[in-house]
Design a protein around this motif. Structure first.
Motif, PDB file in Angstrom:
ATOM      1  N   ASP A  17       0.822  -1.206   0.000  1.00 59.70           N
ATOM      2  CA  ASP A  17       0.000   0.000   0.000  1.00 59.70           C
ATOM      3  C   ASP A  17       0.860   1.262   0.000  1.00 59.70           C
ATOM      4  O   ASP A  17       0.556   2.225  -0.711  1.00 59.70           O
ATOM      5  N   GLU A  18       1.926   1.256   0.775  1.00 57.89           N
ATOM      6  CA  GLU A  18       2.805   2.430   0.840  1.00 57.89           C
ATOM      7  C   GLU A  18       3.566   2.626  -0.459  1.00 57.89           C
ATOM      8  O   GLU A  18       3.776   3.758  -0.898  1.00 57.89           O
ATOM      9  N   VAL A  19       4.006   1.532  -1.082  1.00 58.82           N
ATOM     10  CA  VAL A  19       4.694   1.646  -2.371  1.00 58.82           C
ATOM     11  C   VAL A  19       3.737   2.231  -3.406  1.00 58.82           C
ATOM     12  O   VAL A  19       4.104   3.134  -4.172  1.00 58.82           O
ATOM     13  N   LYS A  20       2.507   1.750  -3.428  1.00 59.85           N
ATOM     14  CA  LYS A  20       1.512   2.257  -4.369  1.00 59.85           C
ATOM     15  C   LYS A  20       1.235   3.740  -4.109  1.00 59.85           C
ATOM     16  O   LYS A  20       1.177   4.545  -5.038  1.00 59.85           O
ATOM     17  N   ARG A  21       1.093   4.107  -2.822  1.00 55.27           N
ATOM     18  CA  ARG A  21       0.849   5.508  -2.473  1.00 55.27           C
ATOM     19  C   ARG A  21       2.015   6.389  -2.919  1.00 55.27           C
ATOM     20  O   ARG A  21       1.813   7.466  -3.484  1.00 55.27           O
ATOM     21  N   TYR A  22       3.233   5.917  -2.725  1.00 49.78           N
ATOM     22  CA  TYR A  22       4.412   6.678  -3.137  1.00 49.78           C
ATOM     23  C   TYR A  22       4.448   6.839  -4.657  1.00 49.78           C
ATOM     24  O   TYR A  22       4.725   7.917  -5.171  1.00 49.78           O
ATOM     25  N   GLN A  23       4.171   5.744  -5.378  1.00 48.66           N
ATOM     26  CA  GLN A  23       4.193   5.800  -6.843  1.00 48.66           C
ATOM     27  C   GLN A  23       3.129   6.744  -7.382  1.00 48.66           C
ATOM     28  O   GLN A  23       3.354   7.426  -8.378  1.00 48.66           O
ATOM     29  N   GLU A  24       1.979   6.783  -6.728  1.00 47.53           N
ATOM     30  CA  GLU A  24       0.923   7.705  -7.159  1.00 47.53           C
ATOM     31  C   GLU A  24       1.313   9.153  -6.878  1.00 47.53           C
ATOM     32  O   GLU A  24       0.969  10.061  -7.635  1.00 47.53           O
ATOM     33  N   ALA A  25       2.034   9.383  -5.784  1.00 45.09           N
ATOM     34  CA  ALA A  25       2.446  10.735  -5.428  1.00 45.09           C
ATOM     35  C   ALA A  25       3.649  11.202  -6.254  1.00 45.09           C
ATOM     36  O   ALA A  25       3.883  12.404  -6.377  1.00 45.09           O
ATOM     37  N   HIS A  26       4.425  10.268  -6.813  1.00 50.14           N
ATOM     38  CA  HIS A  26       5.632  10.603  -7.579  1.00 50.14           C
ATOM     39  C   HIS A  26       5.626   9.845  -8.911  1.00 50.14           C
ATOM     40  O   HIS A  26       6.498   9.013  -9.159  1.00 50.14           O
ATOM     41  N   PRO A  27       4.680  10.138  -9.791  1.00 51.81           N
ATOM     42  CA  PRO A  27       4.599   9.392 -11.056  1.00 51.81           C
ATOM     43  C   PRO A  27       5.806   9.616 -11.971  1.00 51.81           C
ATOM     44  O   PRO A  27       6.127   8.744 -12.780  1.00 51.81           O
TER      45      PRO A  27
END
Length: 126
Positions: free
Chosen positions: A110-120
């Motif tokens: 979940d955190e990796v996904k959140r990070y990737q969404e915040a830093h595309p």
């Protein structure tokens, strides 16, 4: 020193592929409520986490683990209980440890996904 399939070393002659993952010792001082389990191909990583979970069980009067020799990939887990079979306590602890690991794994995803969404813009940097 040759590197084995685990990336660190080659198995020695005493380590066969036919070992059971879990065994237990027999002899004096071993009964249904006081048992020493041998978990093959494991080390302090599992031993310490498992001991921590087992000792929290109110039916347990003692739990400890050892690595018999640094060159042997196995741990001995000793469990002494009050009126609950030691194997039942071990099964319950392994199940709880698995659930905790799955929960943490999901948190990381979940955190990796959140990070990737915040830093595309950083996704294509490889």
């Amino acid at each position: 020193m040759p590197v084995g399939p685990d990336g660190f070393r080659v198995q020695n002659a005493n380590e066969g592929d036919s070992k059971n993952k879990l065994e237990w010792l027999v002899g004096p001082g071993q009964d249904e409520y006081c048992r020493t389990f041998v978990i093959n191909e494991e080390d302090h990583t599992l031993g310490n986490a498992l001991k921590h979970i087992i000792i929290q069980n109110p039916a347990v009067s003692f739990c400890g683990y050892t690595v018999p020799h640094p060159m042997e990939r196995k741990i001995h887990v000793r469990i002494q209980t009050n009126k609950v079979p030691a194997v039942q306590v071990l099964r319950q602890a392994l199940k709880e440890l698995k659930e905790q690991n799955e929960f943490i794994r999901q948190m990381i995803k979940d955190e990796v996904k959140r990070y990737q969404e915040a830093h595309p813009e950083e996704e294509n940097m490889e």
